[in-house]
Scaffold this active site. Structure first.
Site, PDB file in Angstrom:
ATOM      1  N   SER A 149      57.421  44.662 -39.810  1.00  0.00           N
ATOM      2  CA  SER A 149      56.074  44.636 -39.222  1.00  0.00           C
ATOM      3  C   SER A 149      55.559  43.201 -39.268  1.00  0.00           C
ATOM      4  O   SER A 149      56.035  42.394 -40.071  1.00  0.00           O
ATOM      5  CB  SER A 149      55.160  45.526 -40.063  1.00  0.00           C
ATOM      6  OG  SER A 149      53.806  45.314 -39.750  1.00  0.00           O
ATOM      7  N   TYR A 162      51.679  48.116 -48.017  1.00  0.00           N
ATOM      8  CA  TYR A 162      52.514  48.166 -46.808  1.00  0.00           C
ATOM      9  C   TYR A 162      53.138  46.783 -46.554  1.00  0.00           C
ATOM     10  O   TYR A 162      54.329  46.678 -46.247  1.00  0.00           O
ATOM     11  CB  TYR A 162      51.657  48.618 -45.632  1.00  0.00           C
ATOM     12  CG  TYR A 162      52.376  48.780 -44.312  1.00  0.00           C
ATOM     13  CD1 TYR A 162      53.208  49.866 -44.067  1.00  0.00           C
ATOM     14  CD2 TYR A 162      52.193  47.851 -43.288  1.00  0.00           C
ATOM     15  CE1 TYR A 162      53.845  50.028 -42.835  1.00  0.00           C
ATOM     16  CE2 TYR A 162      52.818  48.002 -42.055  1.00  0.00           C
ATOM     17  CZ  TYR A 162      53.649  49.087 -41.835  1.00  0.00           C
ATOM     18  OH  TYR A 162      54.274  49.243 -40.616  1.00  0.00           O
TER      19      TYR A 162
HETATM   20  N1  LIG Z   1      53.078  51.667 -34.753  1.00  0.00           N
HETATM   21  C1  LIG Z   1      52.864  50.460 -35.223  1.00  0.00           C
HETATM   22  O1  LIG Z   1      51.820  49.841 -34.929  1.00  0.00           O
HETATM   23  C2  LIG Z   1      53.886  49.754 -36.076  1.00  0.00           C
HETATM   24  C3  LIG Z   1      53.755  48.381 -36.261  1.00  0.00           C
HETATM   25  C4  LIG Z   1      54.678  47.708 -37.048  1.00  0.00           C
HETATM   26  C5  LIG Z   1      55.707  48.410 -37.634  1.00  0.00           C
HETATM   27  N2  LIG Z   1      55.811  49.749 -37.451  1.00  0.00           N
HETATM   28  C6  LIG Z   1      56.908  50.442 -38.107  1.00  0.00           C
HETATM   29  O2  LIG Z   1      57.706  51.066 -37.125  1.00  0.00           O
HETATM   30  C7  LIG Z   1      58.303  52.236 -37.686  1.00  0.00           C
HETATM   31  C8  LIG Z   1      58.021  53.409 -36.758  1.00  0.00           C
HETATM   32  O3  LIG Z   1      56.612  53.581 -36.677  1.00  0.00           O
HETATM   33  P1  LIG Z   1      55.923  54.472 -35.544  1.00  0.00           P
HETATM   34  O4  LIG Z   1      54.672  53.777 -35.199  1.00  0.00           O
HETATM   35  O5  LIG Z   1      56.898  54.814 -34.502  1.00  0.00           O
HETATM   36  O6  LIG Z   1      55.510  55.753 -36.428  1.00  0.00           O
HETATM   37  P2  LIG Z   1      55.585  57.314 -36.162  1.00  0.00           P
HETATM   38  O7  LIG Z   1      55.384  57.640 -34.741  1.00  0.00           O
HETATM   39  O8  LIG Z   1      54.674  57.910 -37.181  1.00  0.00           O
HETATM   40  O9  LIG Z   1      57.108  57.658 -36.539  1.00  0.00           O
HETATM   41  C9  LIG Z   1      57.571  57.505 -37.847  1.00  0.00           C
HETATM   42  C10 LIG Z   1      58.938  58.105 -37.947  1.00  0.00           C
HETATM   43  O10 LIG Z   1      59.452  57.890 -39.265  1.00  0.00           O
HETATM   44  C11 LIG Z   1      59.852  59.140 -39.824  1.00  0.00           C
HETATM   45  N3  LIG Z   1      59.693  59.095 -41.281  1.00  0.00           N
HETATM   46  C12 LIG Z   1      58.646  58.640 -41.997  1.00  0.00           C
HETATM   47  N4  LIG Z   1      58.899  58.752 -43.308  1.00  0.00           N
HETATM   48  C13 LIG Z   1      60.134  59.283 -43.419  1.00  0.00           C
HETATM   49  C14 LIG Z   1      60.955  59.642 -44.504  1.00  0.00           C
HETATM   50  N5  LIG Z   1      60.558  59.490 -45.772  1.00  0.00           N
HETATM   51  N6  LIG Z   1      62.173  60.164 -44.252  1.00  0.00           N
HETATM   52  C15 LIG Z   1      62.600  60.344 -42.972  1.00  0.00           C
HETATM   53  N7  LIG Z   1      61.869  60.017 -41.901  1.00  0.00           N
HETATM   54  C16 LIG Z   1      60.645  59.495 -42.122  1.00  0.00           C
HETATM   55  C17 LIG Z   1      58.942  60.156 -39.148  1.00  0.00           C
HETATM   56  O11 LIG Z   1      59.480  61.455 -39.238  1.00  0.00           O
HETATM   57  P3  LIG Z   1      58.544  62.675 -39.774  1.00  0.00           P
HETATM   58  O12 LIG Z   1      57.325  62.661 -38.913  1.00  0.00           O
HETATM   59  O13 LIG Z   1      59.399  63.879 -39.596  1.00  0.00           O
HETATM   60  O14 LIG Z   1      58.255  62.338 -41.177  1.00  0.00           O
HETATM   61  C18 LIG Z   1      58.938  59.620 -37.725  1.00  0.00           C
HETATM   62  O15 LIG Z   1      60.135  59.984 -37.062  1.00  0.00           O
HETATM   63  C19 LIG Z   1      57.736  52.385 -39.086  1.00  0.00           C
HETATM   64  O16 LIG Z   1      58.653  51.842 -40.001  1.00  0.00           O
HETATM   65  C20 LIG Z   1      56.476  51.549 -39.038  1.00  0.00           C
HETATM   66  O17 LIG Z   1      56.104  51.062 -40.309  1.00  0.00           O
HETATM   67  C21 LIG Z   1      54.933  50.447 -36.678  1.00  0.00           C
END
Ligand SMILES: NC(=O)c1ccc[n+]([C@@H]2O[C@H](COP(=O)([O-])OP(=O)(O)OC[C@H]3O[C@@H](n4cnc5c(N)ncnc54)[C@H](OP(=O)(O)O)[C@@H]3O)[C@@H](O)[C@H]2O)c1
Length: 257
Positions: A149, A162
Site C-alpha cells: 500500500s 496497517y
Molecule cells: N482498496 C484499497 O484502497 C487498497 C489500497 C492499498 C492496498 N490495498 C490492499 O489490497 C489488498 C486487497 O484489498 P481490496 O481493496 O481488494 O479489499 P477487499 O475487496 O476487501 O478484498 C480483500 C480480500 O482479501 C481476503 N482476505 C482478507 N483477509 C484474509 C485472510 N485472513 N485469509 C484469506 N483471505 C483474506 C478477502 O476474503 P474474505 O472476504 O473471504 O475474507 C478478500 O478476498 C489488501 O491487501 C489491501 O490491504 C487496498
C-alpha cells in the site's frame, strides 16, 4: 505491450473480492488458470462461478499458519487434476499474488493486542506463510507479486498498525527477491485508495467522504481495481523478465508529493 499468460497457472490470495478479483479476471483473459483464496466460502464460490471454468476457489483463513498449510495442500490437489502430465508434479505454479488483506483505523493510544494480531496477521503473516508453503510448488521461473500500500511507503493518519504491516510486506519483498534470485522474481505493488469493498467499509466507518479521499490525489480521483490489476498482470508476465525486488507505487501521484 501484450501480456501473454497462456498456459500459466497461479494463485491469488484475496482473489474473491476487489483488487484480487479484478486481477483474477485479467489473468484469465490473458490465458492463465487461477486459484483464488479467501475466508468466506459463499463469496469465494460465487467469485469462482463468475470467473468461469478456468478458476477454482480454495477456502482458508490465511492469518493462521495451519490454514496456509491446508490451503497449499488444497491448491496442489486442484493443480494435480488440471495440469498437463508433461509438467513435473512438484513445480506446477507459475505465479503467486499475495493480495489478501484487511484495513482498519485507530489512534495510536487505541491500539490493542487483538487489533495488532488482526492487522498484522491478515496482511503480513498471510503473505509470509502462504509464500513459504507454496515455494516448493513454484516453477523455476515463477513470479510473485505482493500487494502492499502507499501506507507501506509513507505515513498516514490513523493507520499506524496497517502501515507497519504493509511496510513489513515491502521489506519482506526486497529480501525475498534476493533469496529467490536468479530464478523466481518477487515484486510489490503499492496502491493508493482503490474503489473496492475495503474502501467502502473504510468510508462507512470513517469521518470523510469519497470526494475528500479523492481530493488528495494529484490525479483527482481514487483508482479502479482494474487499474491495479493491469499492473499486477504485467509485473507477473514473462515480458517483465528483468524486474525483481521492485516496489511499485500505483497511487495517482500520492507518494510523489
Ligand atoms: N482498496 C484499497 O484502497 C487498497 C489500497 C492499498 C492496498 N490495498 C490492499 O489490497 C489488498 C486487497 O484489498 P481490496 O481493496 O481488494 O479489499 P477487499 O475487496 O476487501 O478484498 C480483500 C480480500 O482479501 C481476503 N482476505 C482478507 N483477509 C484474509 C485472510 N485472513 N485469509 C484469506 N483471505 C483474506 C478477502 O476474503 P474474505 O472476504 O473471504 O475474507 C478478500 O478476498 C489488501 O491487501 C489491501 O490491504 C487496498
Amino acid at each position: 505491450m501484450t501480456t501473454n499468460l497462456q498456459g500459466k497457472t497461479g494463485v491469488i490470495s484475496g482473489g474473491t473480492s476487489g483488487i484480487g478479483l479484478a486481477t483474477a479476471k485479467i489473468l484469465l483473459e490473458k490465458g492463465a488458470r487461477v486459484i483464488i483464496v479467501g475466508r468466506d466460502r459463499v463469496k469465494g464460490q460465487e467469485a469462482a462461478t463468475y470467473l468461469g471454468s478456468q478458476a477454482a476457489f480454495v477456502q482458508a483463513d490465511l492469518s493462521m499458519v495451519r490454514e496456509c498449510q491446508k490451503a497449499a495442500g488444497a491448491i496442489l490437489k486442484v493443480t494435480d487434476k488440471s495440469t498437463p502430465q508433461t509438467r513435473p508434479v512438484q513445480r506446477q505454479l507459475d505465479f503467486l499474488v499475495n493480495c489478501a488483506g484487511t484495513y482498519e483505523e485507530e489512534r495510536p493510544e487505541q491500539i490493542t493486542e487483538e487489533a495488532y494480531e488482526r492487522v498484522l496477521n491478515n496482511n503480513l503473516k498471510s503473505t509470509i506463510f502462504l509464500t513459504k508453503e507454496l515455494l516448493p510448488s513454484l516453477a523455476k521461473e515463477a513470479a510473485i507479486v505482493n500487494v502492499a500500500s502507499d501506507a507501506g511507503i509513507s505515513g498516514n493518519y490513523g493507520c499506524s498498525l496497517y502501515s507497519a504491516a504493509k511496510g513489513a510486506v515491502v521489506a519482506f519483498t526486497r529480501s525475498l527477491a534476493l533469496d529467490l534470485a536468479p530464478y523466481i522474481r518477487v515484486n510489490c505493488v503499492c496502491p493508493g485508495d482503490v474503489d473496492t469493498p475495503l474502501v467502502a467499509k473504510q468510508l462507512a466507518a470513517g469521518s470523510y467522504t469519497k470526494e475528500e479521499m479523492a481530493a488528495v490525489y494529484p490525479l483527482g480521483r481514487i483508482a479502479t481495481p482494474e487499474e491495479i490489476a493491469r499492473v499486477i498482470a504485467f509485473v507477473l508476465s514473462p515480458e517483465n523478465s528483468f524486474m525483481t525486488g521492485a516496489i511499485i507505487p500505483i497511487d495517482g501521484g500520492l507518494t510523489a508529493k
